[in-house]
Design a protein around this motif. Structure first.
Motif, PDB file in Angstrom:
ATOM      1  N   SER A 119      -1.090  19.950 -16.273  1.00  0.00           N
ATOM      2  CA  SER A 119       0.421  20.424 -16.365  1.00  0.00           C
ATOM      3  C   SER A 119       1.398  19.102 -16.828  1.00  0.00           C
ATOM      4  CB  SER A 119       1.163  20.967 -15.514  1.00  0.00           C
ATOM      5  OG  SER A 119       0.730  22.312 -15.064  1.00  0.00           O
ATOM      6  N   GLY A 120       2.282  19.295 -17.875  1.00  0.00           N
ATOM      7  CA  GLY A 120       2.965  17.976 -18.136  1.00  0.00           C
ATOM      8  C   GLY A 120       3.743  18.110 -19.266  1.00  0.00           C
ATOM      9  N   GLU A 121       4.043  17.064 -20.051  1.00  0.00           N
ATOM     10  CA  GLU A 121       4.770  16.938 -21.389  1.00  0.00           C
ATOM     11  C   GLU A 121       3.894  16.231 -22.265  1.00  0.00           C
ATOM     12  OE1 GLU A 121       8.648  15.829 -21.025  1.00  0.00           O
ATOM     13  OE2 GLU A 121       8.545  14.769 -22.984  1.00  0.00           O
ATOM     14  N   ILE A 122       3.574  16.841 -23.519  1.00  0.00           N
ATOM     15  CA  ILE A 122       3.018  16.167 -24.720  1.00  0.00           C
ATOM     16  C   ILE A 122       3.737  14.826 -25.089  1.00  0.00           C
ATOM     17  CG2 ILE A 122       2.122  16.352 -26.978  1.00  0.00           C
ATOM     18  CD1 ILE A 122       0.502  18.150 -25.143  1.00  0.00           C
ATOM     19  N   THR A 123       3.052  13.598 -25.010  1.00  0.00           N
ATOM     20  CA  THR A 123       3.750  12.363 -25.334  1.00  0.00           C
ATOM     21  C   THR A 123       3.269  12.082 -26.751  1.00  0.00           C
ATOM     22  OG1 THR A 123       2.148  11.230 -24.072  1.00  0.00           O
ATOM     23  CG2 THR A 123       4.310  11.924 -22.864  1.00  0.00           C
ATOM     24  N   ALA A 124       2.176  12.341 -27.149  1.00  0.00           N
ATOM     25  CA  ALA A 124       1.795  11.994 -28.442  1.00  0.00           C
ATOM     26  C   ALA A 124       0.600  12.762 -28.764  1.00  0.00           C
ATOM     27  CB  ALA A 124       1.202  10.468 -28.364  1.00  0.00           C
ATOM     28  N   VAL A 125       0.774  13.354 -30.163  1.00  0.00           N
ATOM     29  CA  VAL A 125      -0.615  13.893 -30.745  1.00  0.00           C
ATOM     30  C   VAL A 125      -1.222  12.938 -31.764  1.00  0.00           C
ATOM     31  CG1 VAL A 125       0.759  16.215 -30.650  1.00  0.00           C
ATOM     32  CG2 VAL A 125       0.801  14.947 -32.547  1.00  0.00           C
ATOM     33  N   ASN A 126      -2.492  13.338 -31.911  1.00  0.00           N
ATOM     34  CA  ASN A 126      -3.439  12.243 -32.995  1.00  0.00           C
ATOM     35  C   ASN A 126      -3.003  12.804 -34.238  1.00  0.00           C
ATOM     36  OD1 ASN A 126      -5.019  10.991 -34.455  1.00  0.00           O
ATOM     37  ND2 ASN A 126      -6.940  11.427 -33.196  1.00  0.00           N
ATOM     38  N   GLU A 127      -1.883  12.293 -35.121  1.00  0.00           N
ATOM     39  CA  GLU A 127      -1.684  12.639 -36.459  1.00  0.00           C
ATOM     40  C   GLU A 127      -2.563  12.606 -37.392  1.00  0.00           C
ATOM     41  OE1 GLU A 127       1.184  14.128 -37.068  1.00  0.00           O
ATOM     42  OE2 GLU A 127       2.550  13.621 -34.962  1.00  0.00           O
ATOM     43  N   LYS A 128      -3.524  11.791 -37.195  1.00  0.00           N
ATOM     44  CA  LYS A 128      -4.650  11.595 -38.179  1.00  0.00           C
ATOM     45  C   LYS A 128      -5.558  13.062 -38.330  1.00  0.00           C
ATOM     46  CE  LYS A 128      -5.823   6.806 -38.216  1.00  0.00           C
ATOM     47  NZ  LYS A 128      -6.994   5.766 -37.888  1.00  0.00           N
ATOM     48  N   LEU A 129      -5.444  13.766 -37.335  1.00  0.00           N
ATOM     49  CA  LEU A 129      -6.177  15.131 -37.422  1.00  0.00           C
ATOM     50  C   LEU A 129      -5.773  16.015 -38.433  1.00  0.00           C
ATOM     51  CD1 LEU A 129      -7.046  15.832 -33.363  1.00  0.00           C
ATOM     52  CD2 LEU A 129      -8.593  14.478 -35.125  1.00  0.00           C
ATOM     53  N   LYS A 130      -4.567  15.812 -38.804  1.00  0.00           N
ATOM     54  CA  LYS A 130      -4.047  16.562 -39.924  1.00  0.00           C
ATOM     55  C   LYS A 130      -4.649  16.536 -41.266  1.00  0.00           C
ATOM     56  CE  LYS A 130       0.891  17.257 -37.842  1.00  0.00           C
ATOM     57  NZ  LYS A 130       1.859  16.673 -37.646  1.00  0.00           N
ATOM     58  N   ASP A 131      -5.102  15.212 -41.527  1.00  0.00           N
ATOM     59  CA  ASP A 131      -5.834  15.056 -42.716  1.00  0.00           C
ATOM     60  C   ASP A 131      -7.423  14.989 -42.553  1.00  0.00           C
ATOM     61  OD1 ASP A 131      -3.667  15.415 -44.427  1.00  0.00           O
ATOM     62  OD2 ASP A 131      -3.218  13.137 -43.996  1.00  0.00           O
ATOM     63  N   GLU A 132      -7.664  14.604 -41.085  1.00  0.00           N
ATOM     64  CA  GLU A 132      -9.230  14.363 -40.804  1.00  0.00           C
ATOM     65  C   GLU A 132      -9.610  15.079 -39.858  1.00  0.00           C
ATOM     66  OE1 GLU A 132     -10.323  10.091 -41.923  1.00  0.00           O
ATOM     67  OE2 GLU A 132      -8.277   9.847 -41.473  1.00  0.00           O
ATOM     68  N   PRO A 133      -9.430  16.426 -39.849  1.00  0.00           N
ATOM     69  CA  PRO A 133      -9.960  17.243 -38.399  1.00  0.00           C
ATOM     70  C   PRO A 133     -11.372  16.825 -38.236  1.00  0.00           C
ATOM     71  CG  PRO A 133      -9.745  18.619 -40.194  1.00  0.00           C
ATOM     72  CD  PRO A 133      -9.215  17.222 -40.920  1.00  0.00           C
ATOM     73  N   GLU A 134     -12.126  16.232 -39.263  1.00  0.00           N
ATOM     74  CA  GLU A 134     -13.656  15.944 -38.965  1.00  0.00           C
ATOM     75  C   GLU A 134     -13.813  14.705 -38.041  1.00  0.00           C
ATOM     76  OE1 GLU A 134     -12.001  16.001 -41.844  1.00  0.00           O
ATOM     77  OE2 GLU A 134     -12.515  14.183 -43.018  1.00  0.00           O
ATOM     78  N   LEU A 135     -12.724  13.989 -37.613  1.00  0.00           N
ATOM     79  CA  LEU A 135     -12.782  12.904 -36.689  1.00  0.00           C
ATOM     80  C   LEU A 135     -13.473  13.514 -35.474  1.00  0.00           C
ATOM     81  CD1 LEU A 135      -9.557  10.914 -37.301  1.00  0.00           C
ATOM     82  CD2 LEU A 135     -11.832  10.161 -37.818  1.00  0.00           C
ATOM     83  N   ILE A 136     -12.996  14.599 -35.130  1.00  0.00           N
ATOM     84  CA  ILE A 136     -13.165  15.471 -33.734  1.00  0.00           C
ATOM     85  C   ILE A 136     -14.760  15.235 -33.778  1.00  0.00           C
ATOM     86  CG2 ILE A 136     -13.111  17.171 -32.022  1.00  0.00           C
ATOM     87  CD1 ILE A 136     -10.458  17.614 -33.146  1.00  0.00           C
TER      88      ILE A 136
END
Lengths: 126, 369
Positions: A73-90
């Motif tokens: 539980s908590g607050e999102i402090t950052a999201v991986n913006e690169k995943l928007k264009d490169e979801p295949e990074l996962i």
């Protein structure tokens, strides 16, 4: 498959790397291999409150869609913006460039429900 | 009677495991879902050549004096039009028009072969048996037959390099019997991908030999494997129906877009009366193709809406690797089936904009020589 010793694992196949009161969160190698080619990640925005064990986003693969569950539980402090264009990074680098969010942990006790690498590995070995 | 739930293995099981496949239970068999990735395998088949193990499919032999009349009665296509060594896509229907299964009917000199879906094998055999007259013999040969599908623009070259059979002479939906790598088999110009391709039916005891021969022959083309994941995206781009997703016992062939195989003028057959009536009254719903805006695919079971009202359901959907957009098949009420109609899809609470578009989605022609 690789499950780094320094991470904690949820039975819903997310990993968390805890550093102080912040956790970096992604999905495990097992999870990305089960999903196959990932085409879209629905991410929360920074500032959003999340609850341990509840969905905070979803992953769309060619074959299927799967929810992402918050290990803490908590607050999102950052999201991986690169995943928007490169979801295949996962798919390519699930513990590195394919991290998904960072959470500022509000309740550290959720840590007890997460599994060490060895136990997680055994849990997916059927 | 208790039914066994032991998951079967195809004769290529060890090959899949050795190739690092992700295996999963499908229709009672351990099947390869993917090897090196759904998209890579999909593109391999579209641009080069890929090999599928589809030995889980069921093969029934139909022999006897009454075989032709029997098949005319239980299938919707016109079996009398089949020449020897020709094959035909068809469907079996119940008297109420519901689809028992879709299948391919092969006409050999001395018999017919029906190739059915693995998931329906037992049901189909029982259905055929229960409608079978005394002068027809049915045999389930599925466990003896290995089936490899070699699909893609380079499939011809790979197959030809292993056989003296004149492979280019085999036209789309025709087949030949002959030796390939010294093994007697059926070489069929069929597939489920939308690419030129061949399906090889042979005795399962030669499974290792033929697998190795095909992979060796394909080396110079950089041949590779393809799993059920790629098979699904390939067929979806062609709007080929998948039983259990797009068609089942609650759908009839006309609304499924299978009017082209349903020969209402051929004489009596199971389901005909219902379909003649449905056609006369006008179809209430149609299976159409839609494209979805954005990257989130519409998936099986999602509702399709127009102005907030549910007017249909998605039956199959994916992100199309060839078209780089989300595509889906859906049943919608007939007034909304017109090309260009704007619709929305409810994707787990999120509204996606969609539009009815012409199909097949992918602009390919597997019949082209």
């Amino acid at each position: 498959m690789n499950f780094p010793e320094n991470l904690l694992y949820a039975s819903s196949h997310e990993w968390a790397q805890v550093s102080g009161t912040e956790a970096t969160v992604g999905i495990t190698e097992y999870a990305q291999s089960e999903l196959g080619d990932i085409i879209f990640v629905e991410l929360p925005s920074a500032g959003k409150k999340v609850e341990a064990g509840k969905p905070f986003g979803s992953i769309e693969a060619v074959k299927t869609v799967s929810d992402l569950y918050a290990p803490f539980s908590g607050e999102i402090t950052a999201v991986n913006e690169k995943l928007k264009d490169e979801p295949e990074l996962i798919n390519k680098d699930c513990y590195g460039g394919g991290w998904i969010v960072k959470i500022k942990i509000s309740d550290m006790s959720a840590k007890d429900k997460l599994l060490p690498a060895k136990v997680y590995r055994e849990s997916i070995a059927h | 009677m208790a039914t066994t739930t032991v998951t079967k293995k195809t004769p290529f099981y060890d090959k899949h495991v050795a190739a690092g496949a992700k295996m999963a239970e499908f229709a009672g068999y351990w099947m390869p879902i993917r090897y090196d990735g759904d998209i890579a395998e999909h593109q391999r088949v579209r641009t080069n050549v890929g090999v599928f193990d589809v030995s889980h499919m069921g093969e029934f032999y139909v022999t006897g004096d009454g075989a032709l009349d029997f098949l005319q009665q239980v299938t919707v296509n016109d079996v009398s039009k089949l020449a020897v060594y020709q094959a035909q896509y068809s469907a079996m229907c119940k008297p109420d028009g519901g689809i028992v299964d879709d299948l391919i009917v092969y006409r050999y000199p001395d018999k017919f072969m029906l190739v059915v879906n693995a998931s329906n094998m037992e049901k189909d055999f029982n259905w055929l048996q229960s409608n079978c007259p005394k002068n027809v013999k049915l045999e389930n040969a599925s466990d003896r037959i290995a089936l490899l599908a070699v699909q893609g623009p380079n499939a011809l070259a790979v197959v030809q390099s292993l056989t003296k059979v004149n492979v280019p002479a085999i036209k789309f939906y025709w087949f030949a019997e002959g030796e390939l790598d010294g093994v007697s088999m059926t070489i069929s110009r069929t597939g489920y991908t939308g690419e030129r391709g061949y399906e090889l039916y042979f005795d399962e005891k030669y499974a290792d030999q033929i697998w190795n021969a095909v992979m060796r022959a394909g080396e110079k083309f950089n041949i590779g494997l393809a799993g059920l994941g790629a098979r699904d995206t390939l067929r979806l781009e062609m709007k080929y129906c998948l039983y259990g997703n797009d068609i089942d016992e609650t759908t009839h062939p006309l609304e499924a877009g299978l009017g082209w195989i349903t020969k209402l003028n051929k004489g009596e057959f199971l389901g005909k009366d219902v379909m003649v009536k449905a056609k006369a009254e006008g179809l209430k719903r149609k299976l159409i193709g839609i494209e979805v805006e954005g990257k989130i695919p519409a998936r099986h079971g999602y509702d399709v809406l127009k102005n907030g009202k549910i007017i249909g359901q998605v039956t199959s959907g994916t992100f199309s690797p060839s078209l780089q957009k989300a595509i889906a098949m859906a049943y919608v009420e007939t007034p909304y089936a017109e090309k260009g109609t704007a619709l929305t899809v409810n994707a787990r609470g999120r509204e996606l904009s969609a539009k009815v578009i012409p199909t097949p989605f992918h602009n390919g022609d597997p019949s082209k020589d």
